[in-house]
Motif scaffolding. Structure first.
Motif, PDB file in Angstrom:
ATOM      1  N   ALA A  25       0.830  -1.215   0.000  1.00 52.01           N
ATOM      2  CA  ALA A  25       0.000   0.000   0.000  1.00 52.01           C
ATOM      3  C   ALA A  25       0.858   1.257   0.000  1.00 52.01           C
ATOM      4  N   ARG A  28       1.590   3.064  -3.304  1.00 47.14           N
ATOM      5  CA  ARG A  28       0.569   3.963  -3.852  1.00 47.14           C
ATOM      6  C   ARG A  28       1.032   5.414  -3.807  1.00 47.14           C
ATOM      7  N   VAL A  38      -1.728  -6.219 -11.979  1.00 42.09           N
ATOM      8  CA  VAL A  38      -2.938  -6.781 -11.371  1.00 42.09           C
ATOM      9  C   VAL A  38      -3.530  -7.764 -12.372  1.00 42.09           C
ATOM     10  N   SER A  45       1.044   3.076 -11.942  1.00 39.39           N
ATOM     11  CA  SER A  45       0.872   3.079 -10.487  1.00 39.39           C
ATOM     12  C   SER A  45       0.043   4.300 -10.097  1.00 39.39           C
ATOM     13  N   PRO A  46      -0.663   4.221  -8.977  1.00 47.89           N
ATOM     14  CA  PRO A  46      -1.449   5.382  -8.551  1.00 47.89           C
ATOM     15  C   PRO A  46      -0.593   6.641  -8.394  1.00 47.89           C
ATOM     16  N   ASP A  59      -8.872   3.168 -10.679  1.00 49.26           N
ATOM     17  CA  ASP A  59      -8.606   3.106  -9.245  1.00 49.26           C
ATOM     18  C   ASP A  59      -8.090   1.697  -8.966  1.00 49.26           C
ATOM     19  N   ILE A  60      -6.933   1.599  -8.367  1.00 48.96           N
ATOM     20  CA  ILE A  60      -6.291   0.301  -8.176  1.00 48.96           C
ATOM     21  C   ILE A  60      -6.390  -0.123  -6.716  1.00 48.96           C
ATOM     22  N   ASP A  61      -6.903  -1.326  -6.515  1.00 53.33           N
ATOM     23  CA  ASP A  61      -6.945  -1.927  -5.188  1.00 53.33           C
ATOM     24  C   ASP A  61      -5.552  -2.513  -4.936  1.00 53.33           C
ATOM     25  N   MET A  62      -4.779  -1.849  -4.088  1.00 52.31           N
ATOM     26  CA  MET A  62      -3.389  -2.269  -3.858  1.00 52.31           C
ATOM     27  C   MET A  62      -3.304  -3.670  -3.254  1.00 52.31           C
ATOM     28  N   ALA A  63      -4.369  -4.147  -2.635  1.00 47.61           N
ATOM     29  CA  ALA A  63      -4.381  -5.507  -2.082  1.00 47.61           C
ATOM     30  C   ALA A  63      -4.350  -6.558  -3.191  1.00 47.61           C
ATOM     31  N   LYS A  64      -4.717  -6.157  -4.423  1.00 44.34           N
ATOM     32  CA  LYS A  64      -4.732  -7.101  -5.544  1.00 44.34           C
ATOM     33  C   LYS A  64      -3.472  -7.016  -6.407  1.00 44.34           C
TER      34      LYS A  64
END
Length: 86
Positions: A25, A28, A38, A45-46, A59-64
């Motif tokens: 995270a 980000r 992903v 990258s964000p 919008d990128i879910d950093m957990a993925k």
């Protein structure tokens, strides 16, 4: 310019420097985070999307995130985008 380092995400962390592992995270907000992977797809990258005003980036879910492409070739480690945009 050299190729970015490909940092695999392992249990939610990346090996940022030789001595430091950080939560993915954190990437980000890092200026060195060039792209993320992903589901096998490379995306901006964000942090890089924000800095380049690429507002159409998803919008990128950093957990993925599976891999971070990092252009920190000098071993500086995390550097916040806040230092650039402030």
């Amino acid at each position: 310019m050299s190729e970015p380092r490909r940092l695999p995400v392992v249990r939610g962390r990346v090996q940022c420097t030789e001595k430091e592992s950080v939560p993915v995270a954190q990437c980000r907000l890092c200026v060195h985070s060039a792209r993320v992977v992903v589901k096998g797809i490379e995306l901006p990258s964000p942090a890089r999307a924000y800095c380049s005003r690429c507002r159409d980036a998803p919008d990128i879910d950093m957990a993925k995130v599976e891999t971070v492409l990092c252009d920190d070739l000098s071993g500086e480690g995390f550097r916040s985008i806040a230092n650039i945009i402030s």
